[in-house]
Design an enzyme around this catalytic site. Structure first.
Site, mmCIF file in Angstrom:
data_model
loop_
_atom_site.group_PDB
_atom_site.id
_atom_site.type_symbol
_atom_site.label_atom_id
_atom_site.label_comp_id
_atom_site.label_asym_id
_atom_site.label_seq_id
_atom_site.Cartn_x
_atom_site.Cartn_y
_atom_site.Cartn_z
ATOM 1 N N SER A 13 32.138 64.935 79.008
ATOM 2 C CA SER A 13 32.079 65.869 80.137
ATOM 3 C C SER A 13 30.670 66.410 80.362
ATOM 4 C CB SER A 13 33.044 67.038 79.900
ATOM 5 O OG SER A 13 32.927 67.978 80.949
ATOM 6 N N SER A 15 30.365 69.073 82.312
ATOM 7 C CA SER A 15 30.592 70.475 82.670
ATOM 8 C C SER A 15 29.807 71.455 81.797
ATOM 9 C CB SER A 15 32.087 70.795 82.621
ATOM 10 O OG SER A 15 32.770 70.113 83.649
ATOM 11 N N LYS A 63 45.382 68.379 84.641
ATOM 12 C CA LYS A 63 45.323 69.037 85.946
ATOM 13 C C LYS A 63 46.700 69.353 86.516
ATOM 14 C CE LYS A 63 40.814 67.414 87.572
ATOM 15 N NZ LYS A 63 40.099 66.735 88.685
ATOM 16 N N ASN A 84 42.016 72.261 88.924
ATOM 17 C CA ASN A 84 40.886 71.949 88.036
ATOM 18 C C ASN A 84 40.173 73.209 87.554
ATOM 19 O OD1 ASN A 84 39.411 72.735 90.338
ATOM 20 N ND2 ASN A 84 37.815 71.217 89.952
ATOM 21 N N ASP A 99 37.808 70.810 93.612
ATOM 22 C CA ASP A 99 37.458 69.437 93.978
ATOM 23 C C ASP A 99 37.489 69.256 95.492
ATOM 24 O OD1 ASP A 99 37.055 68.469 91.394
ATOM 25 O OD2 ASP A 99 39.165 67.931 91.133
ATOM 26 N N GLY A 122 42.332 53.568 96.655
ATOM 27 C CA GLY A 122 43.068 54.215 95.581
ATOM 28 C C GLY A 122 44.173 55.089 96.131
ATOM 29 N N GLY A 231 29.679 60.621 93.098
ATOM 30 C CA GLY A 231 30.531 61.455 92.260
ATOM 31 C C GLY A 231 29.773 62.605 91.626
#
Length: 267
Positions: A13, A15, A63, A84, A99, A122, A231
Protein backbone atom coordinates in the site's frame (compact mmCIF):
# COMPACT_ATOMS: atom_id res chain seq x y z
CA UNK A 1 -4.21 10.72 16.78
CA UNK A 2 -3.87 7.38 15.04
CA UNK A 3 -4.97 6.39 11.54
CA UNK A 4 -4.17 3.40 9.34
CA UNK A 5 -4.97 1.51 6.17
CA UNK A 6 -6.69 -1.86 6.61
CA UNK A 7 -6.58 -4.76 4.17
CA UNK A 8 -4.90 -7.97 3.09
CA UNK A 9 -2.33 -8.05 1.60
CA UNK A 10 -1.30 -4.59 2.74
CA UNK A 11 2.51 -4.35 2.52
CA UNK A 12 2.32 -2.87 -1.00
CA UNK A 13 0.00 0.00 0.00
CA UNK A 14 1.09 3.54 -0.84
CA UNK A 15 -1.40 5.02 1.65
CA UNK A 16 1.12 5.34 4.52
CA UNK A 17 3.50 7.36 2.35
CA UNK A 18 0.75 9.70 1.18
CA UNK A 19 -1.01 10.23 4.51
CA UNK A 20 2.26 10.75 6.39
CA UNK A 21 3.27 13.33 3.78
CA UNK A 22 -0.05 15.09 4.34
CA UNK A 23 0.45 15.15 8.11
CA UNK A 24 3.92 16.64 7.64
CA UNK A 25 2.52 19.30 5.30
CA UNK A 26 -0.26 20.13 7.78
CA UNK A 27 2.02 20.09 10.83
CA UNK A 28 0.06 17.30 12.53
CA UNK A 29 1.71 14.96 15.01
CA UNK A 30 -0.42 12.02 13.83
CA UNK A 31 0.55 8.45 13.01
CA UNK A 32 -0.53 6.32 10.07
CA UNK A 33 0.18 2.60 9.83
CA UNK A 34 -0.62 -0.37 7.60
CA UNK A 35 -2.59 -3.10 9.36
CA UNK A 36 -2.97 -6.56 7.86
CA UNK A 37 -6.55 -7.60 8.53
CA UNK A 38 -8.78 -10.35 7.16
CA UNK A 39 -12.54 -10.10 6.71
CA UNK A 40 -13.23 -12.49 9.60
CA UNK A 41 -11.29 -10.26 12.00
CA UNK A 42 -12.68 -6.88 10.96
CA UNK A 43 -15.73 -6.74 13.25
CA UNK A 44 -13.69 -7.57 16.36
CA UNK A 45 -11.05 -5.04 15.39
CA UNK A 46 -13.57 -2.23 14.97
CA UNK A 47 -15.16 -2.86 18.36
CA UNK A 48 -11.81 -2.63 20.18
CA UNK A 49 -10.67 0.85 19.13
CA UNK A 50 -9.19 3.29 21.60
CA UNK A 51 -10.09 6.96 22.03
CA UNK A 52 -6.94 7.96 20.13
CA UNK A 53 -8.10 6.48 16.81
CA UNK A 54 -9.46 8.88 14.19
CA UNK A 55 -9.93 6.88 11.02
CA UNK A 56 -9.01 4.26 8.47
CA UNK A 57 -8.46 3.83 4.79
CA UNK A 58 -9.95 0.51 3.70
CA UNK A 59 -8.80 -1.61 0.79
CA UNK A 60 -9.40 -5.11 -0.57
CA UNK A 61 -10.92 -7.38 0.56
CA UNK A 62 -12.63 -5.31 3.25
CA UNK A 63 -14.51 -2.58 1.36
CA UNK A 64 -17.84 -4.37 1.16
CA UNK A 65 -17.61 -5.93 4.63
CA UNK A 66 -16.84 -2.66 6.39
CA UNK A 67 -19.89 -0.98 4.85
CA UNK A 68 -22.07 -3.32 6.90
CA UNK A 69 -20.26 -2.75 10.19
CA UNK A 70 -20.52 1.03 10.64
CA UNK A 71 -23.13 3.16 12.37
CA UNK A 72 -23.67 5.63 9.52
CA UNK A 73 -22.63 5.92 5.88
CA UNK A 74 -22.68 8.38 3.00
CA UNK A 75 -25.09 8.15 0.09
CA UNK A 76 -22.29 6.87 -2.15
CA UNK A 77 -21.63 3.95 0.20
CA UNK A 78 -25.35 3.17 0.26
CA UNK A 79 -25.44 3.17 -3.54
CA UNK A 80 -22.27 1.11 -4.06
CA UNK A 81 -22.41 -1.15 -1.03
CA UNK A 82 -18.71 -0.61 -0.31
CA UNK A 83 -16.56 1.92 1.50
CA UNK A 84 -12.91 2.89 1.43
CA UNK A 85 -12.94 5.31 4.37
CA UNK A 86 -14.02 5.05 8.00
CA UNK A 87 -14.02 8.03 10.35
CA UNK A 88 -14.26 7.50 14.10
CA UNK A 89 -16.04 10.16 16.13
CA UNK A 90 -17.47 9.82 19.66
CA UNK A 91 -17.12 6.03 19.43
CA UNK A 92 -19.26 5.95 16.30
CA UNK A 93 -18.08 4.77 12.91
CA UNK A 94 -19.01 6.67 9.74
CA UNK A 95 -18.16 5.30 6.29
CA UNK A 96 -17.59 7.06 3.00
CA UNK A 97 -16.21 6.24 -0.43
CA UNK A 98 -13.67 8.75 -1.75
CA UNK A 99 -12.87 6.66 -4.83
CA UNK A 100 -15.87 8.14 -6.65
CA UNK A 101 -15.24 11.88 -6.07
CA UNK A 102 -11.51 11.15 -6.31
CA UNK A 103 -12.00 9.76 -9.82
CA UNK A 104 -14.01 12.84 -10.81
CA UNK A 105 -11.28 15.16 -9.47
CA UNK A 106 -8.53 13.18 -11.21
CA UNK A 107 -10.36 13.45 -14.53
CA UNK A 108 -10.95 17.17 -14.13
CA UNK A 109 -7.29 17.72 -13.30
CA UNK A 110 -6.46 16.30 -16.75
CA UNK A 111 -9.00 18.53 -18.47
CA UNK A 112 -11.88 16.03 -18.69
CA UNK A 113 -14.75 18.11 -17.32
CA UNK A 114 -17.78 16.41 -18.81
CA UNK A 115 -18.48 12.83 -19.86
CA UNK A 116 -21.62 11.90 -21.79
CA UNK A 117 -20.62 8.34 -22.67
CA UNK A 118 -18.10 5.87 -21.27
CA UNK A 119 -16.77 2.43 -22.05
CA UNK A 120 -15.58 0.60 -18.93
CA UNK A 121 -13.40 -2.50 -19.18
CA UNK A 122 -14.34 -4.81 -16.32
CA UNK A 123 -17.49 -5.43 -14.32
CA UNK A 124 -16.38 -5.57 -10.69
CA UNK A 125 -16.49 -3.14 -7.77
CA UNK A 126 -14.06 -0.67 -9.34
CA UNK A 127 -16.09 -0.66 -12.55
CA UNK A 128 -19.22 0.07 -10.51
CA UNK A 129 -17.47 2.97 -8.77
CA UNK A 130 -16.33 4.39 -12.11
CA UNK A 131 -19.84 4.09 -13.55
CA UNK A 132 -21.16 6.07 -10.60
CA UNK A 133 -18.35 8.62 -11.05
CA UNK A 134 -19.16 9.28 -14.71
CA UNK A 135 -22.84 9.63 -13.83
CA UNK A 136 -21.77 12.54 -11.60
CA UNK A 137 -20.07 14.10 -14.63
CA UNK A 138 -23.21 14.08 -16.76
CA UNK A 139 -22.91 10.69 -18.44
CA UNK A 140 -26.03 9.31 -20.07
CA UNK A 141 -24.80 5.89 -21.18
CA UNK A 142 -22.11 3.41 -20.25
CA UNK A 143 -20.86 0.23 -21.84
CA UNK A 144 -19.39 -2.46 -19.59
CA UNK A 145 -16.93 -4.68 -21.44
CA UNK A 146 -16.28 -8.04 -19.77
CA UNK A 147 -15.30 -11.60 -20.53
CA UNK A 148 -18.21 -13.08 -18.55
CA UNK A 149 -21.40 -10.94 -18.62
CA UNK A 150 -22.83 -12.73 -15.58
CA UNK A 151 -20.09 -11.20 -13.41
CA UNK A 152 -21.13 -7.66 -14.27
CA UNK A 153 -24.55 -7.82 -12.60
CA UNK A 154 -23.54 -5.70 -9.60
CA UNK A 155 -21.99 -2.97 -11.74
CA UNK A 156 -25.06 -2.97 -13.99
CA UNK A 157 -27.34 -2.41 -10.97
CA UNK A 158 -25.22 0.49 -9.73
CA UNK A 159 -25.07 2.12 -13.17
CA UNK A 160 -28.79 1.78 -13.79
CA UNK A 161 -29.62 3.13 -10.33
CA UNK A 162 -27.46 6.16 -11.19
CA UNK A 163 -29.67 6.80 -14.20
CA UNK A 164 -27.37 5.45 -16.90
CA UNK A 165 -28.40 3.50 -19.97
CA UNK A 166 -26.25 0.36 -19.73
CA UNK A 167 -25.05 -2.13 -22.30
CA UNK A 168 -22.83 -5.14 -21.60
CA UNK A 169 -20.38 -6.32 -24.26
CA UNK A 170 -18.03 -9.30 -24.45
CA UNK A 171 -14.39 -8.29 -24.87
CA UNK A 172 -13.59 -10.81 -27.60
CA UNK A 173 -16.60 -9.69 -29.68
CA UNK A 174 -16.30 -5.96 -29.06
CA UNK A 175 -17.21 -3.41 -31.73
CA UNK A 176 -15.79 -0.03 -30.79
CA UNK A 177 -18.11 2.91 -31.30
CA UNK A 178 -17.02 6.39 -30.25
CA UNK A 179 -17.18 7.34 -26.54
CA UNK A 180 -16.01 10.29 -24.48
CA UNK A 181 -14.08 8.18 -21.97
CA UNK A 182 -12.45 4.77 -21.92
CA UNK A 183 -11.88 3.35 -18.43
CA UNK A 184 -9.83 0.23 -17.76
CA UNK A 185 -10.27 -1.55 -14.44
CA UNK A 186 -8.61 -4.77 -15.67
CA UNK A 187 -4.98 -5.97 -15.45
CA UNK A 188 -2.54 -4.24 -17.78
CA UNK A 189 -2.15 -7.22 -20.11
CA UNK A 190 -5.88 -8.06 -20.39
CA UNK A 191 -6.63 -5.80 -23.36
CA UNK A 192 -4.06 -7.23 -25.76
CA UNK A 193 -4.17 -6.15 -29.40
CA UNK A 194 -7.49 -4.36 -28.92
CA UNK A 195 -5.80 -1.47 -27.15
CA UNK A 196 -5.25 0.67 -30.28
CA UNK A 197 -8.88 0.33 -31.42
CA UNK A 198 -10.08 1.10 -27.90
CA UNK A 199 -7.89 4.19 -27.60
CA UNK A 200 -8.75 5.76 -30.95
CA UNK A 201 -12.47 5.35 -30.21
CA UNK A 202 -12.21 7.48 -27.03
CA UNK A 203 -11.54 11.15 -26.30
CA UNK A 204 -9.76 10.33 -23.02
CA UNK A 205 -8.41 7.24 -21.26
CA UNK A 206 -8.45 6.39 -17.54
CA UNK A 207 -6.41 3.33 -16.56
CA UNK A 208 -6.78 2.57 -12.84
CA UNK A 209 -3.53 0.57 -12.81
CA UNK A 210 -0.52 2.50 -11.46
CA UNK A 211 2.28 -0.06 -11.15
CA UNK A 212 3.91 -0.84 -13.47
CA UNK A 213 3.38 2.38 -15.38
CA UNK A 214 2.87 3.19 -18.16
CA UNK A 215 0.57 0.33 -19.08
CA UNK A 216 0.31 -0.77 -22.73
CA UNK A 217 -3.07 0.99 -22.89
CA UNK A 218 -1.57 4.23 -21.54
CA UNK A 219 1.32 4.00 -24.01
CA UNK A 220 -1.13 3.57 -26.88
CA UNK A 221 -3.09 6.59 -25.68
CA UNK A 222 0.01 8.74 -25.43
CA UNK A 223 1.07 7.76 -28.96
CA UNK A 224 -2.39 8.69 -30.21
CA UNK A 225 -2.36 12.03 -28.38
CA UNK A 226 -5.30 11.04 -26.17
CA UNK A 227 -5.33 12.47 -22.59
CA UNK A 228 -4.48 9.82 -19.97
CA UNK A 229 -5.48 9.62 -16.30
CA UNK A 230 -3.62 7.05 -14.20
CA UNK A 231 -4.41 4.96 -11.17
CA UNK A 232 -1.86 7.04 -9.28
CA UNK A 233 -3.88 10.17 -10.06
CA UNK A 234 -6.94 8.45 -8.61
CA UNK A 235 -4.99 7.25 -5.59
CA UNK A 236 -3.72 10.74 -4.79
CA UNK A 237 -7.08 12.47 -5.18
CA UNK A 238 -9.02 9.91 -3.12
CA UNK A 239 -6.32 10.06 -0.41
CA UNK A 240 -6.52 13.86 -0.25
CA UNK A 241 -10.26 13.57 0.33
CA UNK A 242 -9.65 10.98 3.07
CA UNK A 243 -7.18 13.29 4.78
CA UNK A 244 -9.77 16.08 4.74
CA UNK A 245 -12.45 13.80 6.20
CA UNK A 246 -10.16 12.62 8.99
CA UNK A 247 -8.31 15.85 9.85
CA UNK A 248 -10.67 18.59 8.74
CA UNK A 249 -7.88 20.14 6.64
CA UNK A 250 -7.34 20.18 2.90
CA UNK A 251 -4.12 18.88 1.38
CA UNK A 252 -2.65 18.86 -2.09
CA UNK A 253 -3.26 15.79 -4.29
CA UNK A 254 -0.15 16.76 -6.22
CA UNK A 255 1.98 16.54 -3.06
CA UNK A 256 0.48 13.14 -2.22
CA UNK A 257 1.15 11.90 -5.75
CA UNK A 258 4.76 13.00 -5.34
CA UNK A 259 5.05 11.09 -2.07
CA UNK A 260 3.59 7.97 -3.72
CA UNK A 261 6.00 8.24 -6.66
CA UNK A 262 8.95 8.61 -4.26
CA UNK A 263 7.82 5.49 -2.39
CA UNK A 264 7.48 3.51 -5.63
CA UNK A 265 10.94 4.61 -6.75
CA UNK A 266 12.46 3.50 -3.43
CA UNK A 267 11.07 -0.05 -3.73
Amino acid sequence: MKCAVLGSPIAHSLSPAMHRAAYAELGLDWTYDAIELREDDLATFLTSLGDDVRGFSVTAPLKRTVAGLVHDASEIVARLGNANTVVVEDSRLWADNTDVPGAVSALRERGVDRVRSARILGGGATAASMAYAVSMMGAERVELVVRDPSRAAGAVRVAEAAGLAVTVSVLDELRTGQVDLLVSTVPADAVGELRRDLVVSARAVFDVVYDPWPTPLAEAAERAGVPVVSGLDLLAHQAALQVELMTGHQTSPQALRGAALAELSAR
